[in-house]
Scaffold this motif. Structure first.
Motif, PDB file in Angstrom:
ATOM      1  N   GLY A 175       0.795  -1.217   0.000  1.00  0.00           N
ATOM      2  CA  GLY A 175       0.000   0.000   0.000  1.00  0.00           C
ATOM      3  C   GLY A 175       0.829   1.270   0.000  1.00  0.00           C
ATOM      4  O   GLY A 175       0.299   2.380  -0.094  1.00  0.00           O
ATOM      5  N   VAL A 176       2.154   1.129   0.121  1.00  0.00           N
ATOM      6  CA  VAL A 176       3.036   2.291   0.127  1.00  0.00           C
ATOM      7  C   VAL A 176       3.176   2.815  -1.300  1.00  0.00           C
ATOM      8  O   VAL A 176       3.342   2.045  -2.236  1.00  0.00           O
ATOM      9  CB  VAL A 176       4.420   1.917   0.696  1.00  0.00           C
ATOM     10  N   GLY A 177       3.116   4.149  -1.468  1.00  0.00           N
ATOM     11  CA  GLY A 177       3.225   4.731  -2.797  1.00  0.00           C
ATOM     12  C   GLY A 177       1.910   4.835  -3.526  1.00  0.00           C
ATOM     13  O   GLY A 177       1.890   5.028  -4.745  1.00  0.00           O
ATOM     14  N   VAL A 178       0.787   4.713  -2.798  1.00  0.00           N
ATOM     15  CA  VAL A 178      -0.546   4.853  -3.386  1.00  0.00           C
ATOM     16  C   VAL A 178      -1.226   6.043  -2.721  1.00  0.00           C
ATOM     17  O   VAL A 178      -1.356   6.090  -1.496  1.00  0.00           O
ATOM     18  CB  VAL A 178      -1.392   3.581  -3.173  1.00  0.00           C
ATOM     19  N   VAL A 179      -1.659   7.017  -3.546  1.00  0.00           N
ATOM     20  CA  VAL A 179      -2.197   8.272  -3.012  1.00  0.00           C
ATOM     21  C   VAL A 179      -3.510   8.604  -3.709  1.00  0.00           C
ATOM     22  O   VAL A 179      -3.629   8.472  -4.929  1.00  0.00           O
ATOM     23  CB  VAL A 179      -1.199   9.440  -3.229  1.00  0.00           C
ATOM     24  N   LYS A 180      -4.490   9.049  -2.935  1.00  0.00           N
ATOM     25  CA  LYS A 180      -5.766   9.510  -3.489  1.00  0.00           C
ATOM     26  C   LYS A 180      -5.684  11.015  -3.701  1.00  0.00           C
ATOM     27  O   LYS A 180      -5.345  11.763  -2.783  1.00  0.00           O
ATOM     28  CB  LYS A 180      -6.910   9.155  -2.539  1.00  0.00           C
ATOM     29  N   ILE A 181      -5.995  11.451  -4.919  1.00  0.00           N
ATOM     30  CA  ILE A 181      -5.873  12.863  -5.293  1.00  0.00           C
ATOM     31  C   ILE A 181      -7.258  13.457  -5.542  1.00  0.00           C
ATOM     32  O   ILE A 181      -8.058  12.884  -6.275  1.00  0.00           O
ATOM     33  CB  ILE A 181      -4.990  13.014  -6.555  1.00  0.00           C
ATOM     34  N   GLU A 182      -7.508  14.638  -4.952  1.00  0.00           N
ATOM     35  CA  GLU A 182      -8.834  15.258  -5.027  1.00  0.00           C
ATOM     36  C   GLU A 182      -8.908  16.479  -5.930  1.00  0.00           C
ATOM     37  O   GLU A 182     -10.001  16.956  -6.249  1.00  0.00           O
ATOM     38  CB  GLU A 182      -9.285  15.676  -3.618  1.00  0.00           C
ATOM     39  N   SER A 183      -7.750  17.047  -6.358  1.00  0.00           N
ATOM     40  CA  SER A 183      -7.785  18.292  -7.132  1.00  0.00           C
ATOM     41  C   SER A 183      -6.552  18.434  -8.012  1.00  0.00           C
ATOM     42  O   SER A 183      -5.559  17.710  -7.832  1.00  0.00           O
ATOM     43  CB  SER A 183      -7.848  19.496  -6.186  1.00  0.00           C
ATOM     44  N   GLU A 184      -6.620  19.365  -8.961  1.00  0.00           N
ATOM     45  CA  GLU A 184      -5.482  19.634  -9.837  1.00  0.00           C
ATOM     46  C   GLU A 184      -4.277  20.106  -9.036  1.00  0.00           C
ATOM     47  O   GLU A 184      -3.137  19.739  -9.339  1.00  0.00           O
ATOM     48  CB  GLU A 184      -5.859  20.682 -10.889  1.00  0.00           C
ATOM     49  N   GLU A 185      -4.533  20.956  -8.021  1.00  0.00           N
ATOM     50  CA  GLU A 185      -3.432  21.497  -7.215  1.00  0.00           C
ATOM     51  C   GLU A 185      -2.671  20.373  -6.504  1.00  0.00           C
ATOM     52  O   GLU A 185      -1.439  20.323  -6.524  1.00  0.00           O
ATOM     53  CB  GLU A 185      -3.961  22.502  -6.188  1.00  0.00           C
ATOM     54  N   SER A 186      -3.428  19.461  -5.893  1.00  0.00           N
ATOM     55  CA  SER A 186      -2.767  18.374  -5.171  1.00  0.00           C
ATOM     56  C   SER A 186      -2.121  17.380  -6.134  1.00  0.00           C
ATOM     57  O   SER A 186      -1.097  16.774  -5.818  1.00  0.00           O
ATOM     58  CB  SER A 186      -3.751  17.659  -4.250  1.00  0.00           C
ATOM     59  N   LEU A 187      -2.682  17.223  -7.330  1.00  0.00           N
ATOM     60  CA  LEU A 187      -2.088  16.335  -8.333  1.00  0.00           C
ATOM     61  C   LEU A 187      -0.700  16.825  -8.707  1.00  0.00           C
ATOM     62  O   LEU A 187       0.277  16.074  -8.658  1.00  0.00           O
ATOM     63  CB  LEU A 187      -2.982  16.283  -9.575  1.00  0.00           C
ATOM     64  N   ASN A 188      -0.599  18.083  -9.069  1.00  0.00           N
ATOM     65  CA  ASN A 188       0.673  18.641  -9.497  1.00  0.00           C
ATOM     66  C   ASN A 188       1.710  18.580  -8.381  1.00  0.00           C
ATOM     67  O   ASN A 188       2.848  18.144  -8.579  1.00  0.00           O
ATOM     68  CB  ASN A 188       0.474  20.083  -9.947  1.00  0.00           C
ATOM     69  N   ALA A 189       1.302  18.993  -7.189  1.00  0.00           N
ATOM     70  CA  ALA A 189       2.244  19.045  -6.067  1.00  0.00           C
ATOM     71  C   ALA A 189       2.699  17.648  -5.659  1.00  0.00           C
ATOM     72  O   ALA A 189       3.877  17.431  -5.353  1.00  0.00           O
ATOM     73  CB  ALA A 189       1.583  19.752  -4.884  1.00  0.00           C
ATOM     74  N   THR A 190       1.782  16.682  -5.675  1.00  0.00           N
ATOM     75  CA  THR A 190       2.131  15.329  -5.245  1.00  0.00           C
ATOM     76  C   THR A 190       3.090  14.659  -6.219  1.00  0.00           C
ATOM     77  O   THR A 190       4.052  13.998  -5.806  1.00  0.00           O
ATOM     78  CB  THR A 190       0.860  14.471  -5.088  1.00  0.00           C
ATOM     79  N   VAL A 191       2.857  14.828  -7.516  1.00  0.00           N
ATOM     80  CA  VAL A 191       3.755  14.239  -8.513  1.00  0.00           C
ATOM     81  C   VAL A 191       5.150  14.842  -8.379  1.00  0.00           C
ATOM     82  O   VAL A 191       6.160  14.125  -8.414  1.00  0.00           O
ATOM     83  CB  VAL A 191       3.203  14.442  -9.936  1.00  0.00           C
ATOM     84  N   GLN A 192       5.224  16.157  -8.187  1.00  0.00           N
ATOM     85  CA  GLN A 192       6.532  16.797  -8.035  1.00  0.00           C
ATOM     86  C   GLN A 192       7.237  16.323  -6.773  1.00  0.00           C
ATOM     87  O   GLN A 192       8.459  16.108  -6.765  1.00  0.00           O
ATOM     88  CB  GLN A 192       6.363  18.318  -8.025  1.00  0.00           C
ATOM     89  N   LEU A 193       6.468  16.127  -5.689  1.00  0.00           N
ATOM     90  CA  LEU A 193       7.063  15.631  -4.448  1.00  0.00           C
ATOM     91  C   LEU A 193       7.578  14.202  -4.632  1.00  0.00           C
ATOM     92  O   LEU A 193       8.667  13.865  -4.155  1.00  0.00           O
ATOM     93  CB  LEU A 193       6.024  15.668  -3.324  1.00  0.00           C
ATOM     94  N   MET A 194       6.811  13.369  -5.326  1.00  0.00           N
ATOM     95  CA  MET A 194       7.253  11.988  -5.576  1.00  0.00           C
ATOM     96  C   MET A 194       8.584  11.969  -6.311  1.00  0.00           C
ATOM     97  O   MET A 194       9.499  11.204  -5.967  1.00  0.00           O
ATOM     98  CB  MET A 194       6.193  11.241  -6.388  1.00  0.00           C
ATOM     99  N   HIS A 195       8.713  12.836  -7.314  1.00  0.00           N
ATOM    100  CA  HIS A 195       9.955  12.877  -8.079  1.00  0.00           C
ATOM    101  C   HIS A 195      11.089  13.521  -7.290  1.00  0.00           C
ATOM    102  O   HIS A 195      12.265  13.232  -7.541  1.00  0.00           O
ATOM    103  CB  HIS A 195       9.732  13.610  -9.402  1.00  0.00           C
ATOM    104  N   LYS A 196      10.729  14.377  -6.359  1.00  0.00           N
ATOM    105  CA  LYS A 196      11.752  14.967  -5.496  1.00  0.00           C
ATOM    106  C   LYS A 196      12.363  13.889  -4.601  1.00  0.00           C
ATOM    107  O   LYS A 196      13.585  13.868  -4.361  1.00  0.00           O
ATOM    108  CB  LYS A 196      11.122  16.064  -4.626  1.00  0.00           C
TER     109      LYS A 196
END
Length: 337
Positions: A175-196
């Motif tokens: 279950g690690v590395g699985v995230v529920k996304i609710e908005s465009e803002e959180s989508l963009n920020a979460t993907v960038q954080l994952m790559h960081k």
């Protein structure tokens, strides 16, 4: 459950065998992998099989001067391996190329592995798994690969779905590395954080399928051993036993059984855990496949079903008809690679 027992009872000409149990001492795995390893060793001994437990971290294989192949642990203990030896792969070998290469080394000597390197690598990559399941026309949540950390919103526009949605790292389990996304803002920020956190991380965008539970099915040698229902964890959207889900034994519909077996065979799985979200009408509509695990845990499954899957696995492969070896791949020039 009853069907699998009948399947075992029908087998004739079952013979004990020698086996290697390749495992990994992972302190972060709540399934307690050494307990499963020890249980397999115990059940193998009861059935007259001779086993060798070896941690993949430090394991290697070599051939002696007289042409006999052995596998060694990091302390130098050895065990002869040949075409009459089975290797149970209970380690995440895809984490390191050297671990995967050990499987290839053995497979090229015609040594039977459960599971093969091909199966391990296919199932360790969620997008690769989804492509193969799609080729076999098996139902899944809609998915798209995010090809660049700054292009998540572009991928979302091409995706053609709505929020919420699911982000998954291409590799990862429990279950690690699985995230529920609710908005465009959180989508963009979460993907960038994952790559960081990991610049080489691949990220999959997936349709969110509302559910109160999902199902894990243990498939052994092309037969369904049993299934568990995993309720969604309270104050979460995931259902992993490692995150606190309390599974119970579950009965599949005929349609679900057929679909699960197709999914297991699509990835060349000989002992796999197939996960799906059930359809609203389970008898008529196709389930949504979400993942296939090539080293399925046994702790929650055994507790929920009361079944001794380790014993049944050892006993199943006493029938050599299920020793399905991975053949070398043929090159574009017609040569064997």
């Amino acid at each position: 459950v009853g069907k699998f027992k009948e399947f075992l009872a029908e087998k004739e000409n079952n013979k004990p065998y020698r086996f290697v149990l390749l495992w990994y001492d992972d302190p972060d795995d709540p399934d307690e992998p050494e307990k499963t390893a020890d249980k397999l060793m115990e059940e193998g001994k009861k059935l007259g099989c001779t086993g060798f437990k070896v941690d993949v971290d430090g394991a290697y294989s070599d051939i002696t001067e007289n042409g006999t192949r052995f596998i060694y642990d990091k302390e130098g203990k050895s065990f002869r391996v040949d075409e009459e030896t089975l290797v149970y792969v209970r380690a995440p070998v895809t984490r390191r190329k050297s671990w995967s290469d050990l499987l290839t080394q053995l497979e090229r000597e015609n040594i039977f592995c459960v599971n093969s390197r091909l199966c391990m690598e296919t199932t360790s990559d969620k997008y690769r798994t989804s492509l193969i399941l799609a080729e076999h026309q098996l139902n899944q949540p809609k998915s798209i690969l995010i090809h660049h950390q700054d292009k998540a919103l572009d991928a979302f526009d091409r995706f053609g779905s709505k929020f919420p949605l699911i982000l998954k790292t291409l590799t990862g389990s429990l279950g690690v590395g699985v995230v529920k996304i609710e908005s465009e803002e959180s989508l963009n920020a979460t993907v960038q954080l994952m790559h960081k956190l990991d610049n080489d991380m691949g990220v999959l965008m997936q349709e969110y399928i509302p559910a109160t539970y999902d199902v894990r099915v243990q498939v052994v040698a092309g037969k369904i051993h049993g299934a568990i229902k995993r309720p969604i964890v309270k104050r979460d959207f995931r259902s992993n036993v490692s995150l606190g889900s309390e599974p119970v034994a579950h009965t599949l519909t005929k349609l679900e059984e057929e679909q699960v077996l197709q999914a297991a065979k699509a990835v060349d799985g000989l002992w796999v855990g197939v996960d799906f979200i059930p359809a609203k009408d389970r008898n008529k509509d196709l389930p949504f496949f979400i993942e296939i695990n090539a080293t399925p845990g046994t702790k929650g499954y055994t507790k929920a079903t009361g079944m001794n899957i380790c014993k049944d696995v050892i006993k199943t492969f006493m029938d050599r008809a299920y020793w399905l070896r991975q053949k070398p791949f043929e090159s574009i020039y017609g040569l064997q690679n």
